[in-house]
Design an enzyme around this catalytic site. Sequence first.
Site, mmCIF file in Angstrom:
data_model
loop_
_atom_site.group_PDB
_atom_site.id
_atom_site.type_symbol
_atom_site.label_atom_id
_atom_site.label_comp_id
_atom_site.label_asym_id
_atom_site.label_seq_id
_atom_site.Cartn_x
_atom_site.Cartn_y
_atom_site.Cartn_z
ATOM 1 N N HIS A 186 -1.998 101.830 48.620
ATOM 2 C CA HIS A 186 -2.505 101.019 47.507
ATOM 3 C C HIS A 186 -3.529 101.840 46.716
ATOM 4 C CE1 HIS A 186 -1.935 97.458 50.595
ATOM 5 N NE2 HIS A 186 -0.768 97.924 50.167
ATOM 6 N N HIS A 212 3.585 104.564 52.153
ATOM 7 C CA HIS A 212 3.215 103.449 51.271
ATOM 8 C C HIS A 212 1.700 103.294 51.291
ATOM 9 C CE1 HIS A 212 2.739 99.517 49.543
ATOM 10 N NE2 HIS A 212 2.317 99.000 50.681
ATOM 11 N N HIS A 236 0.923 95.839 43.527
ATOM 12 C CA HIS A 236 0.772 95.968 44.984
ATOM 13 C C HIS A 236 0.415 97.404 45.376
ATOM 14 C CE1 HIS A 236 2.399 95.049 49.273
ATOM 15 N NE2 HIS A 236 1.731 96.197 49.288
ATOM 16 N N GLU A 275 6.379 96.550 56.911
ATOM 17 C CA GLU A 275 7.233 97.156 55.864
ATOM 18 C C GLU A 275 8.309 98.063 56.478
ATOM 19 O OE1 GLU A 275 6.911 95.723 53.244
ATOM 20 O OE2 GLU A 275 4.814 95.351 52.749
HETATM 21 P P1 13P Z 1 1.200 96.530 57.644
HETATM 22 O O1 13P Z 1 -0.184 96.356 58.238
HETATM 23 O O2 13P Z 1 2.186 95.593 58.280
HETATM 24 O O3 13P Z 1 1.650 97.971 57.721
HETATM 25 O O4 13P Z 1 1.150 96.096 56.125
HETATM 26 C C1 13P Z 1 0.288 96.713 55.223
HETATM 27 C C2 13P Z 1 0.802 96.715 53.827
HETATM 28 O O5 13P Z 1 0.370 97.524 53.024
HETATM 29 C C3 13P Z 1 1.845 95.727 53.448
HETATM 30 O O6 13P Z 1 2.437 96.077 52.231
HETATM 31 ZN ZN ZN Z 2 1.075 97.302 50.944
#
Ligand code: 13P
Ligand code: ZN
Length: 273
Positions: free
Chosen positions: A141, A139, A210, A116
């Site tokens: 989840h 970022h 996501h 990302e």
């Molecule tokens: P990466 O392992 O490349 O950081 O990706 C994790 C992720 O949350 C993708 O949206």
């Molecule tokens: Zn992600």
Amino acid sequence: MKDILTAPFLIEMCKTTANMYRLGWDERNGGNVSYLIPEEEVKEYLDVKKVIRRIPTGFKAEALAGKYFIVTGTGKYFKNVESDPETNLGVLRISEDGEAAELLWGYKDGGRFTSEFPAHMMSHIARLAKDPENRVVMHCHPTNLLAMNYVHELSEAKLTHTLWEMCTECIVVFPDGVGVLPWMLCGTNEIGEATAKKMEEFRVVVWALHGVYGAGKTMDETFGLIETVEKAAEIYMLTAHLPRINTIRDEDMVRLAEFFKVKYRKDFLNLGK
Ligand code: 13P
Ligand code: ZN
């Protein structure tokens, strides 16, 4: 030269990723963090003339030329960052032409920055244009916010309004509200560009079905921002199936925003109804 393992910015990355994992926001390799570090700070720990590798960015990041970041690696698990920062993190500088990241430390197993990276770097560019002190893009989840994506409308006004209603301090913590992107393919320049566009207006951007992006001046501020949104989503998920007896009224949210002197999205409230 001081030992980089004692650098406050590295310790902050380790502690923050460990906390994010502990809270269940980052299963497996989920999530990524990038943190802008002033050159003077990097120079205390690293010889900035010694580039280990050049990693192509795949997009033009010349607005960040010469800037240093510590960034989580792609495919790396947040649960492992603290015990092995040199494999799971990298310190890099954006090249003069913006087409490469010059790796100065980390990604020891031959790894590279998060998939990302476009969303992170493009968001840094967008946030720095709004606030020259912005340093963090995060970022993850978060469980309840993600759950809410499946059962709540995803218009920015409606999602923001519901989140603001869930905890008294929400409107003070994210008065600019929550931006929303539709489901898009992750890891691409396209989602990076769309995220950065939203970041011109919001410090929190939901990637539908996501996860979420947050931006801020410090690691604490950015973490706290996502933590507050996630807490609000948790209250929603705990109560959405029950009859609503009480609620924070829009007039009360106005009182809060005015008392704490924050510039809030008036158009996300239903005033005069
Ligand atoms: P990466 O392992 O490349 O950081 O990706 C994790 C992720 O949350 C993708 O949206
Ligand atoms: Zn992600």
